[in-house]
Design a protein around this motif. Sequence first.
Motif, PDB file in Angstrom:
ATOM      1  N   VAL A  62      43.420  -7.214 -14.961  1.00  0.00           N
ATOM      2  CA  VAL A  62      42.484  -6.576 -15.901  1.00  0.00           C
ATOM      3  C   VAL A  62      42.018  -5.222 -15.357  1.00  0.00           C
ATOM      4  O   VAL A  62      41.946  -4.229 -16.093  1.00  0.00           O
ATOM      5  CB  VAL A  62      41.290  -7.513 -16.194  1.00  0.00           C
ATOM      6  CG1 VAL A  62      40.128  -6.749 -16.832  1.00  0.00           C
ATOM      7  CG2 VAL A  62      41.732  -8.650 -17.103  1.00  0.00           C
ATOM      8  N   PRO A  94      38.680  -3.141 -23.358  1.00  0.00           N
ATOM      9  CA  PRO A  94      38.670  -4.155 -22.300  1.00  0.00           C
ATOM     10  C   PRO A  94      38.864  -5.585 -22.808  1.00  0.00           C
ATOM     11  O   PRO A  94      39.432  -6.415 -22.094  1.00  0.00           O
ATOM     12  CB  PRO A  94      37.293  -3.971 -21.650  1.00  0.00           C
ATOM     13  CG  PRO A  94      36.471  -3.232 -22.648  1.00  0.00           C
ATOM     14  CD  PRO A  94      37.422  -2.379 -23.427  1.00  0.00           C
ATOM     15  N   GLN A 118      36.130 -14.087 -17.745  1.00  0.00           N
ATOM     16  CA  GLN A 118      35.765 -12.655 -17.787  1.00  0.00           C
ATOM     17  C   GLN A 118      34.988 -12.251 -19.046  1.00  0.00           C
ATOM     18  O   GLN A 118      33.931 -11.622 -18.933  1.00  0.00           O
ATOM     19  CB  GLN A 118      37.033 -11.808 -17.630  1.00  0.00           C
ATOM     20  CG  GLN A 118      37.692 -11.969 -16.254  1.00  0.00           C
ATOM     21  CD  GLN A 118      39.145 -11.509 -16.222  1.00  0.00           C
ATOM     22  OE1 GLN A 118      39.807 -11.388 -17.260  1.00  0.00           O
ATOM     23  NE2 GLN A 118      39.655 -11.263 -15.017  1.00  0.00           N
ATOM     24  N   VAL A 120      34.985  -4.543 -16.800  1.00  0.00           N
ATOM     25  CA  VAL A 120      34.971  -4.818 -18.246  1.00  0.00           C
ATOM     26  C   VAL A 120      33.653  -4.311 -18.845  1.00  0.00           C
ATOM     27  O   VAL A 120      33.638  -3.660 -19.897  1.00  0.00           O
ATOM     28  CB  VAL A 120      35.150  -6.328 -18.514  1.00  0.00           C
ATOM     29  CG1 VAL A 120      34.844  -6.676 -19.965  1.00  0.00           C
ATOM     30  CG2 VAL A 120      36.564  -6.764 -18.135  1.00  0.00           C
TER      31      VAL A 120
END
Lengths: 372, 372
Positions: B168, B214, B226, B256
């Motif tokens: 990520v 994100p 997440q 994020v």
Amino acid sequence: MSDVITQGSTQMLDALREAKRPAYVCTIASSETAAIEGLSIAGASAEMRRYTPPADMECLFYGRARSIPGIAATPDGIPSPVIITMAALGLTKLPVFVVDAGCEVPPQTPYFRVGDRPADSILSGRSVANAAELYERGWHLGEQLAKVTDYLLLAESVPAGTTTALAVMLALGLDAHGKVSSTMIGGANELKRQTVESAFKAADIQPGSLASDPIKAIELVGDPMQPVVAGMALAASREVPVMLAGGTQMAAVAAVIAALRAADPNVADTAGADRLCIGTTRWILDDTTADLVDLARQVGDMPVYAADLDFGKARYPGMHPYQAGLVKEGVGAGGSAIAALSYGGVSKAALMERIEGVYAETVLPMLAGDVT
Amino acid sequence: MSDVITQGSTQMLDALREAKRPAYVCTIASSETAAIEGLSIAGASAEMRRYTPPADMECLFYGRARSIPGIAATPDGIPSPVIITMAALGLTKLPVFVVDAGCEVPPQTPYFRVGDRPADSILSGRSVANAAELYERGWHLGEQLAKVTDYLLLAESVPAGTTTALAVMLALGLDAHGKVSSTMIGGANELKRQTVESAFKAADIQPGSLASDPIKAIELVGDPMQPVVAGMALAASREVPVMLAGGTQMAAVAAVIAALRAADPNVADTAGADRLCIGTTRWILDDTTADLVDLARQVGDMPVYAADLDFGKARYPGMHPYQAGLVKEGVGAGGSAIAALSYGGVSKAALMERIEGVYAETVLPMLAGDVT
């Protein structure tokens, strides 16, 4: 406080008025008992009743349901008491926690999952196979919740829950026939009596035969909300005051708590007994086909408080049936209203105005066919 | 405070010391990514890793796991960092809330259910199909939690979570290669690099190509923890300070959050940016194959605090591998320890003694074969 009718000690009402950070916790569940024709109108049809508990919770988070269009209602279109809860919680900004004790349809909100299956019909004689586990999970949850709040309002949304309430109270030996309320006028007391009689036959029990084993009573003829709320209330009331926010369904929970205490005095410290009350609506007290106050007396003189709501002169005619005795309570409507009137310092007029506002926002679009 | 190493502003650490009612919230999830051989040792085997998140949560409630015997451990028998969390939470009596973002095996505790499925492997290129829904649910949960606490510690237990963290962060354009930690010594950085490369091919993305989306990055190559923690942190930090309690997995959550803020400045008020920090263990800072401090710098100079734990002279040799760089962090071990050392006013020596006590109660019986 004239806007709240009191029965018994007012200590728990004073505590709510002085609370710094009360929290609202609603336990939801479904059971096949709700599919018995004529027993519940908490939903427009048997199919729709499956969605009533999640829809109620979604309303609290999002202002309208997601699992169904708009908001839950009776077959006649009378809205769920969640409109009262929405108004009261909106005014008080109480934190909202949802507990799923076993729903056929899970809510589209954050929720505590403590049960993984809906109850069977009480006609099976074994409606809540996981009652002991639910009680333990409820206990552990109550311990944690008591750490983050100084007053706990425990509400419920369980279609057909007054029938399982009656069954459990009878199994525990209470004089409960003709004393439980209902969403319906008249209370369907005769159908409830017959249903419970059949359930007792299937479970091979007699009234009073499970007086010393309340968890067993729930396992055989109860619903999943009962052990969870009993566990939460017992654990939390060691530390903070707890209001059982509901009508005669909460009398059954109070009966379970009293029986657990009688069976094991160590289950709660002595102080805990003084930290429990029932909070409901005046329509429950007005119900001539029920007797919540007597039930509360039978379980150790638990104080009963009732929000003195009056829908008779509500701006919207769709609200008037409440005053005639339909629906009356659920989703902690009474307890939430009491919290608004005491802790929240909200006047009865301001609360009514907000309830009418919620009605206008949620129900009027449905009546106009504007909801999909 | 010499027992907590600080990087950046100490304001959030001071706030924790002065907090009146902090709460610990652990989000758990599982993903098929953990089944990739050689990527994770958070569990004795690929099969056992399925049980690590629920087992960790059960330890917090019951002092030992229920889904497995004893307590989660690496293949070599090094215990889960939950022993640190158990000790710290036991000393501080913090309320414990579990959030299931998507576990293969649900914990046998009360828990918030916000996700209903584990993640697919990131090799599929679409690991978290419900990422947007998880983010929204996390947000609503964070709003409620912020009402009942004045300081939120957000922890995680997600096997193979450092690989999805790396993926990520790379998708968001961070310079993250070689900067994420691992339960293993050496960090399996090369295997992680290859895995993420394959995942990016399957998802048809490039490093940085999802910098402005994100949630999409999580949907393609992330894990369910997440979006839930990002949502909770963003909503809650509008009202109260929030510590992301973890190592480089929490750097990914911070990334994020930073990307969501950049994409929509209204997602949180300005003050919220100052109400976030990362809390971890010193072993993460000591990890020469990772660089949490640099990652935190890249996401807007988020302060990093680390509990200065030293297992090198622990009474039980089974704890020494932590000092050598094995396991290091997880289940909010570092953040919980920081809470004990600051809010709890517990000395480092007293905390160590309690950790050794927990080890003796949970791990020694396993080593002796006394656990079933």
